[in-house]
Structures are given as structure tokens and as C-alpha cells.
Design a protein around this motif. Structure first.
Motif, PDB file in Angstrom:
ATOM      1  N   ARG A 111       0.811  -1.221   0.000  1.00 57.38           N
ATOM      2  CA  ARG A 111       0.000   0.000   0.000  1.00 57.38           C
ATOM      3  C   ARG A 111       0.844   1.269   0.000  1.00 57.38           C
ATOM      4  N   ARG A 112       2.033   1.224   0.590  1.00 55.28           N
ATOM      5  CA  ARG A 112       2.919   2.394   0.554  1.00 55.28           C
ATOM      6  C   ARG A 112       3.349   2.680  -0.887  1.00 55.28           C
ATOM      7  N   VAL A 113       3.672   1.618  -1.615  1.00 51.95           N
ATOM      8  CA  VAL A 113       4.086   1.759  -3.014  1.00 51.95           C
ATOM      9  C   VAL A 113       2.942   2.324  -3.849  1.00 51.95           C
ATOM     10  N   PHE A 114       1.729   1.774  -3.642  1.00 51.48           N
ATOM     11  CA  PHE A 114       0.580   2.216  -4.414  1.00 51.48           C
ATOM     12  C   PHE A 114       0.280   3.689  -4.149  1.00 51.48           C
ATOM     13  N   LEU A 118       0.243   6.728  -6.974  1.00 48.95           N
ATOM     14  CA  LEU A 118      -0.876   7.652  -7.127  1.00 48.95           C
ATOM     15  C   LEU A 118      -0.417   9.099  -7.033  1.00 48.95           C
ATOM     16  N   ALA A 119       0.491   9.360  -6.114  1.00 50.54           N
ATOM     17  CA  ALA A 119       0.980  10.727  -5.908  1.00 50.54           C
ATOM     18  C   ALA A 119       1.898  11.178  -7.040  1.00 50.54           C
ATOM     19  N   HIS A 120       2.461  10.223  -7.779  1.00 53.13           N
ATOM     20  CA  HIS A 120       3.412  10.540  -8.855  1.00 53.13           C
ATOM     21  C   HIS A 120       3.000   9.850 -10.148  1.00 53.13           C
ATOM     22  N   SER A 121       1.705   9.913 -10.474  1.00 53.51           N
ATOM     23  CA  SER A 121       1.204   9.186 -11.646  1.00 53.51           C
ATOM     24  C   SER A 121       1.866   9.652 -12.939  1.00 53.51           C
ATOM     25  N   PHE A 124       5.367   7.997 -13.207  1.00 55.24           N
ATOM     26  CA  PHE A 124       5.299   6.590 -13.583  1.00 55.24           C
ATOM     27  C   PHE A 124       4.562   6.369 -14.902  1.00 55.24           C
ATOM     28  N   GLU A 125       4.138   7.475 -15.539  1.00 52.54           N
ATOM     29  CA  GLU A 125       3.486   7.422 -16.852  1.00 52.54           C
ATOM     30  C   GLU A 125       2.334   6.425 -16.859  1.00 52.54           C
ATOM     31  N   THR A 126       1.438   6.575 -15.875  1.00 56.02           N
ATOM     32  CA  THR A 126       0.318   5.643 -15.760  1.00 56.02           C
ATOM     33  C   THR A 126      -0.597   5.698 -16.978  1.00 56.02           C
ATOM     34  N   GLU A 127      -0.643   6.843 -17.656  1.00 50.98           N
ATOM     35  CA  GLU A 127      -1.480   6.917 -18.859  1.00 50.98           C
ATOM     36  C   GLU A 127      -0.977   5.947 -19.926  1.00 50.98           C
ATOM     37  N   LYS A 128       0.341   5.819 -20.047  1.00 51.09           N
ATOM     38  CA  LYS A 128       0.902   4.865 -21.013  1.00 51.09           C
ATOM     39  C   LYS A 128       0.575   3.432 -20.601  1.00 51.09           C
ATOM     40  N   VAL A 129       0.610   3.180 -19.282  1.00 51.31           N
ATOM     41  CA  VAL A 129       0.265   1.846 -18.785  1.00 51.31           C
ATOM     42  C   VAL A 129      -1.183   1.522 -19.134  1.00 51.31           C
ATOM     43  N   PHE A 130      -2.099   2.491 -18.891  1.00 52.39           N
ATOM     44  CA  PHE A 130      -3.504   2.287 -19.221  1.00 52.39           C
ATOM     45  C   PHE A 130      -3.692   2.056 -20.728  1.00 52.39           C
TER      46      PHE A 130
END
Length: 200
Positions: A111-114, A118-121, A124-130
Motif C-alpha cells: 500500500r505504501r508503493v501504491f 498515485l501521488a506521482h502518476s 510513472f506514466e500511468t497513462e501509457k500503462v492504461f
């Protein structure tokens, strides 16, 4: 570089974990090689044996997190994801305990990692992951169920954002609610309180 092919696997893992820890307190652009080495307990020459720069480490850390996530799933559940276009339609229901329990266990244990992701989306380029998830998983599944192409991105956003919001709220409560209860809540949100039969 691929960490799985490196003889420095343990040291690389330490640096992945060091970057995640550092991101709790500062933005990626302010994290230096020295910061990472100090946090990981390694010297600069060791860092440069593995990576050219901090962006190289970030790419590896993203893969490290994904590999860690996949390790929570059984071989049977992972096999379905590689056979989306040919398996029976009933196997394409990922909103069930076979998938939700390992999924939620990962987030509880990390949960710390998650929270950091979230705080640094953007970092981590979460849009590319999606986008990759959509191309490789959601689009083939929705195609099998004959969803119109123009509607598919909306369906994906509904599923991903809804489940992410539940998990975020759960993490805010320090994951006090049992995993089985959270799994049930997600299923009820998707299929209704009394359940909707998944198509065969």
C-alpha cells in the motif's frame, strides 16, 4: 537493461526500492544518483554498472513493480490473459475472486508503493500503462463481447477508475476491511447486489 538478465539482481532490486522510498518525499526531478545510492546503500560506480541515469532506473522500477504484481497471480489466471481471443467467454470475467483476491492482496501488501504511484502518476506514466492495458487486454475482451469500438475506452475508464477509487479508499483506511469484503464490494458494484450472470 533487463534486471532479470543481470548478475546484480539483488542490488538492482535495492535501487528500485530506494527510488520508490525517495518518491514518498520528493518529486522525481529532484532525486539524484547520490540520493538513490545513499538510500540503497550502494556506491555510485555500482549504480552506473546498472543504469545510465535516473530515468533508466525509473523505467526499470516500473517493470519491477509490474513483475511483482504478476507474481501474485496463479499460472492458470495468467494463462487466460495470453489467450484472450480464443478462450471461452466465461473465462473473460476478471471481476471474480480468482483475480480480485491476488489483486487486492498485492495492494494491501504494497500500500505504501501504491500511494506513491498515485501521488506521482505522471512520473510513472500511468497513462501509457492504461493505454497498453487497453490495447492488449481490454480491447480484445470488449471485442469478444461485441462492444462498439467508439464505446470501448469509456467502458475501460469506468472499470479502472471505479476499482482504483475503491482501493484508494481502502488504503486510506489502512486496509482494515478484510480482502474478501472488498472483493465482494467490487463485484457488487459491477454486477449488482444480487449478482448478474456473466455471459457464456
Amino acid at each position: 537493461m533487463k534486471k532479470s538478465e543481470s548478475k546484480y539482481f539483488n542490488t538492482a532490486s535495492k535501487m528500485d526500492e530506494a527510488l520508490i522510498k525517495l518518491l514518498e518525499d520528493k518529486s522525481f526531478e529532484y532525486i539524484t544518483v547520490s540520493d538513490i545510492c545513499k538510500q540503497a546503500g550502494v556506491n555510485r560506480s555500482t549504480f552506473y554498472l546498472h543504469y545510465e541515469n535516473t530515468h533508466d532506473l525509473l523505467e526499470e522500477t516500473t517493470r519491477y513493480l509490474f513483475d511483482s504484481f504478476l507474481s501474485y497471480f496463479s499460472d492458470n489466471t495468467k494463462a487466460v490473459a495470453t489467450n484472450l481471443t480464443e478462450c471461452d467467454l466465461s473465462e473473460l470475467n476478471f471481476i471474480k475472486e480468482d483475480y480480485l483476491i491476488p489483486y487486492l492482496t498485492y495492494f494491501k501488501n504494497n500500500r505504501r508503493v501504491f500511494s506513491t504511484i498515485l501521488a506521482h502518476s505522471k512520473t510513472f506514466e500511468t497513462e501509457k500503462v492504461f493505454h497498453r492495458l487497453f490495447q492488449n487486454i481490454f480491447d480484445p475482451i470488449l471485442s469478444r463481447f461485441h462492444y462498439p469500438i467508439a464505446d470501448r475506452k469509456y467502458v475501460m475508464v469506468f472499470y479502472l477508475n471505479g476499482i482504483s477509487a475503491i482501493i484508494s479508499e481502502w488504503i486510506k483506511d489502512d486496509c482494515e476491511k478484510p480482502i474478501e469484503d472488498v472483493s465482494r464490494i467490487i463485484q457488487e458494484c459491477i454486477f449488482g447486489r444480487y449478482g448478474i450472470q456473466f455471459p457464456n
